[in-house]
Design an enzyme around this catalytic site. Structure first.
Site, short mmCIF file in Angstrom:
data_model
loop_
_atom_site.label_atom_id
_atom_site.label_comp_id
_atom_site.label_asym_id
_atom_site.label_seq_id
_atom_site.Cartn_x
_atom_site.Cartn_y
_atom_site.Cartn_z
N LYS A 34 -83.83 19.47 -0.48
CA LYS A 34 -84.52 20.75 -0.33
C LYS A 34 -84.30 21.31 1.07
O LYS A 34 -84.32 20.56 2.05
CB LYS A 34 -86.02 20.54 -0.59
N SER A 111 -91.88 24.98 -5.20
CA SER A 111 -90.84 25.52 -4.36
C SER A 111 -89.61 24.60 -4.27
O SER A 111 -88.61 24.97 -3.65
CB SER A 111 -91.40 25.74 -2.94
N SER A 135 -95.46 21.56 -5.81
CA SER A 135 -94.06 21.96 -5.79
C SER A 135 -93.06 20.90 -6.24
O SER A 135 -91.87 21.18 -6.34
CB SER A 135 -93.67 22.45 -4.38
#
Length: 379
Positions: A34, A111, A135
């Site tokens: 990420k 996210s 997330s």
């Protein structure tokens, strides 16, 4: 080699981007990182082009990235994230939405959207992400993946760009329980607690759409009473404290730059900027009371509840996302407030759309919680 790079999923990708530095239990695995974690020689982009433009290359890997490389995994690339991780949708205003292979035409969940999409499409085997308000759990539910939000503070956050440190945790996504556990063997400390009885609350489950509740009905668990009345206050307090901390972290840079944000994330940061310290103090006190209540209700029990309140909403119905976010966070906030680990187990509706069953265990029971979740897959 990835012949065509989907820029909705990847910011940077290689063949691989970073090679392993050792050998171990993750030999041959590849990681989608990420875009909040430091990868040496690369910048952290945080899902925002203006932030990326001013960022300097990182001098060293984030602690968890280094550990994965030492265990034999490679870093395939740096995956997209919602801006500053302040979303659960995966609909980045600058880069678009990573594809949802299991539910085409629907949002991927955020996210940790890029990491999840990279795993679901088979490009990476491990999606490294974060979970502040859901997330990891939400994209896992929307894309049919296994995912874990670890006990708060159990996995070092060195080299991670934070959102709200009181709730930020590291997590990862895989296509199976076995690899979820093997990553845990590398990143998790020994358990300091043991999970007890699997319990569920019909009241909590009723907060999700009926099709999600029906999917969870196949899992045997002892029913318990759960008070719904204080939950709006609990969620409001968590969101206020999260917003306050997010502005303390990012406000100095965002002041004068809010126009660089997409509309949804901008609205959250604008609210965050309006909160005074007295709001944060009251929110912190309410979160502490909520944590005590959750611990009293659960003890060493493992709470079964939906990972998200619905199946993934359609991409062409973005107006509904705020309502979906609030409904989902009524469920996801419990692990965040209590600092407990949570594992999302993939299930499906009769129509084949992915949903998630979430197991929330005692703090420090992460490894055993993964093992417990794996028994659900076997049964």
């Amino acid at each position: 080699m990835i012949p065509v790079v989907d820029r909705r999923t990847w910011r940077v990708v290689g063949n691989p981007l970073v090679r392993p530095t050792g050998h171990g239990g993750l030999d041959g695995e590849c990681v989608a990182v990420k875009d909040l974690f430091a990868v040496a020689g690369h910048r952290i982009g945080a899902g925002n082009p203006a932030w990326l433009e001013q960022a300097a290359p990182e001098a060293q890997h984030a602690t968890v990235v280094a550990r994965l490389l030492e265990a034999g995994a490679s870093v395939l690339g740096i995956a997209r994230t919602d801006e500053f991780a302040y979303s659960l949708a995966g609909t980045n205003a600058h880069h678009g939405s990573p594809p949802n292979l299991r539910a085409p035409g629907r949002i991927p969940g955020g996210s940790s959207s890029g990491s999840a999409s990279a795993v679901a499409t088979g490009q990476a085997t491990i999606g490294l992400g974060t979970d502040t308000g859901g997330s990891i759990r939400v994209p896992a539910a929307y894309q049919g993946l296994w995912g874990i939000r670890t006990t708060h503070g159990a996995v070092p956050t060195g080299g991670l760009l934070p959102l709200a440190p009181a709730f930020d945790t590291i997590g990862w996504l895989t296509r199976g329980a076995s690899l979820l556990a093997r990553v845990g063997d590398v990143l998790l400390p020994p358990d300091s607690a043991s999970p007890g009885e699997l319990v569920t609350s019909p009241a909590l489950t009723s907060l999700a759409d009926p099709v999600v509740a029906e999917a969870l009905g196949s899992i045997a668990a002892t029913g318990i009473e759960w008070p719904l009345a204080p939950m709006p206050d609990w969620l409001a307090a968590m969101q206020a404290l999260q917003a306050w901390q997010a502005w303390q972290v990012h406000g100095p840079w965002l002041t004068g730059r809010l126009d660089t944000l997409g509309p949804d994330v901008r609205a959250r940061f604008e609210r965050a900027a309006s909160l005074g310290p007295e709001v944060a103090e009251a929110a912190c006190e309410e979160v502490a009371r909520a944590r005590e209540s959750i611990e009293a209700l659960l003890g060493d029990g493992v709470l079964l509840l939906p990972s998200a309140s619905s199946v993934a909403p359609p991409l062409d119905d973005l107006r509904a996302l705020d309502a979906v976010r609030q409904a989902t966070m009524q469920l996801t906030c419990l692990a965040g407030i209590a600092g407990r680990p949570a594992v999302s187990v993939p299930l499906a509706t009769p129509d084949g759309l992915p949903v998630g069953a979430c197991l929330v265990g005692p703090a420090g029971s992460d490894r055993a919680l993964i093992d417990l979740a794996a028994t659900l897959e076997q049964s």
